[in-house]
Write a protein that holds these residues in place. Sequence first.
Motif, PDB file in Angstrom:
ATOM      1  N   GLY A 170      -2.371  -3.484  -0.730  1.00  0.00           N
ATOM      2  CA  GLY A 170      -3.956  -3.246   0.187  1.00  0.00           C
ATOM      3  C   GLY A 170      -4.914  -2.591  -0.470  1.00  0.00           C
ATOM      4  N   GLN A 171      -4.454  -1.457  -0.709  1.00  0.00           N
ATOM      5  CA  GLN A 171      -4.904  -0.118  -2.007  1.00  0.00           C
ATOM      6  C   GLN A 171      -5.689  -0.823  -2.557  1.00  0.00           C
ATOM      7  OE1 GLN A 171      -3.874   3.568  -0.324  1.00  0.00           O
ATOM      8  NE2 GLN A 171      -2.480   2.565   0.738  1.00  0.00           N
ATOM      9  N   LYS A 195      -3.692   6.323  -6.695  1.00  0.00           N
ATOM     10  CA  LYS A 195      -4.816   6.012  -7.010  1.00  0.00           C
ATOM     11  C   LYS A 195      -4.882   4.738  -7.695  1.00  0.00           C
ATOM     12  CE  LYS A 195      -6.061  11.150  -8.062  1.00  0.00           C
ATOM     13  NZ  LYS A 195      -6.469  11.633  -9.822  1.00  0.00           N
ATOM     14  N   PRO A 196      -6.147   4.296  -7.222  1.00  0.00           N
ATOM     15  CA  PRO A 196      -6.408   2.486  -7.447  1.00  0.00           C
ATOM     16  C   PRO A 196      -7.039   2.670  -8.965  1.00  0.00           C
ATOM     17  CG  PRO A 196      -8.542   4.413  -6.629  1.00  0.00           C
ATOM     18  CD  PRO A 196      -7.362   4.815  -6.758  1.00  0.00           C
ATOM     19  N   GLY A 197      -6.193   1.460 -10.050  1.00  0.00           N
ATOM     20  CA  GLY A 197      -6.686   1.322 -11.136  1.00  0.00           C
ATOM     21  C   GLY A 197      -8.226   1.180 -11.680  1.00  0.00           C
ATOM     22  N   LYS A 198      -8.384   0.880 -11.796  1.00  0.00           N
ATOM     23  CA  LYS A 198     -10.122   0.628 -13.279  1.00  0.00           C
ATOM     24  C   LYS A 198     -10.614  -0.681 -13.200  1.00  0.00           C
ATOM     25  CE  LYS A 198     -11.159   5.948 -13.498  1.00  0.00           C
ATOM     26  NZ  LYS A 198     -11.487   6.717 -14.906  1.00  0.00           N
ATOM     27  N   GLU A 204      -3.303  -3.469  -9.248  1.00  0.00           N
ATOM     28  CA  GLU A 204      -3.335  -2.460 -10.452  1.00  0.00           C
ATOM     29  C   GLU A 204      -4.133  -0.679  -9.893  1.00  0.00           C
ATOM     30  OE1 GLU A 204      -5.539  -1.184 -14.674  1.00  0.00           O
ATOM     31  OE2 GLU A 204      -6.716  -2.459 -13.099  1.00  0.00           O
ATOM     32  N   GLY A 205      -2.592  -0.424  -9.560  1.00  0.00           N
ATOM     33  CA  GLY A 205      -3.137   1.390  -9.331  1.00  0.00           C
ATOM     34  C   GLY A 205      -3.393   2.069 -11.076  1.00  0.00           C
ATOM     35  N   MET A 238       6.344  -1.163  -0.156  1.00  0.00           N
ATOM     36  CA  MET A 238       5.521  -0.391  -1.482  1.00  0.00           C
ATOM     37  C   MET A 238       4.231  -1.355  -2.109  1.00  0.00           C
ATOM     38  SD  MET A 238       5.085   0.700  -4.992  1.00  0.00           S
ATOM     39  CE  MET A 238       4.293   2.397  -6.082  1.00  0.00           C
ATOM     40  N   ASN A 239       5.067  -1.792  -2.411  1.00  0.00           N
ATOM     41  CA  ASN A 239       4.436  -3.251  -2.682  1.00  0.00           C
ATOM     42  C   ASN A 239       3.447  -3.335  -2.262  1.00  0.00           C
ATOM     43  OD1 ASN A 239       4.815  -4.781  -6.075  1.00  0.00           O
ATOM     44  ND2 ASN A 239       6.447  -2.925  -5.014  1.00  0.00           N
ATOM     45  N   ARG A 240       3.021  -3.457  -1.062  1.00  0.00           N
ATOM     46  CA  ARG A 240       2.814  -4.259  -0.064  1.00  0.00           C
ATOM     47  C   ARG A 240       0.873  -3.371   0.263  1.00  0.00           C
ATOM     48  NH1 ARG A 240       6.421  -6.506   3.469  1.00  0.00           N
ATOM     49  NH2 ARG A 240       5.088  -8.967   3.369  1.00  0.00           N
TER      50      ARG A 240
END
Length: 110
Positions: A75-76, A107-110, A28-29, A69-71
């Motif tokens: 990883g982040q 940015k990553p999701g929460k 999740e972004g 992009m998915n890969r």
Amino acid sequence: MPYVVTDECIKCKYTDCVEVCPVDCFYEGENMLVIHPDECIDCGVCEPECPAEAIFPDTDDRAAKWLEMNRDYAGQWPNLTRKKDAMPDADSFKGMPGKMEKYFSPKPGK
């Protein structure tokens, strides 16, 4: 043949796909999801569940540029294993062209 998430997911982030994934390979972004292609077992159950029609097998021409992009972002970003509410105004962004350039957030999701 892993599946990938494309820019159709941006600003929608419906998670119906996450709910049916047997291997929890969604990440999740802030405003979209991605699939980790090395974890995807190619079962395809996620594709018909996506209301935004943002998921394609990597063999589809529309998916080719999204595989790395998915890969990278898998990883982040944190793993998402349960359904959540879609983004506010998701329905108004559904089907909108050009979302990657205008709205993508790394940015990553929460």
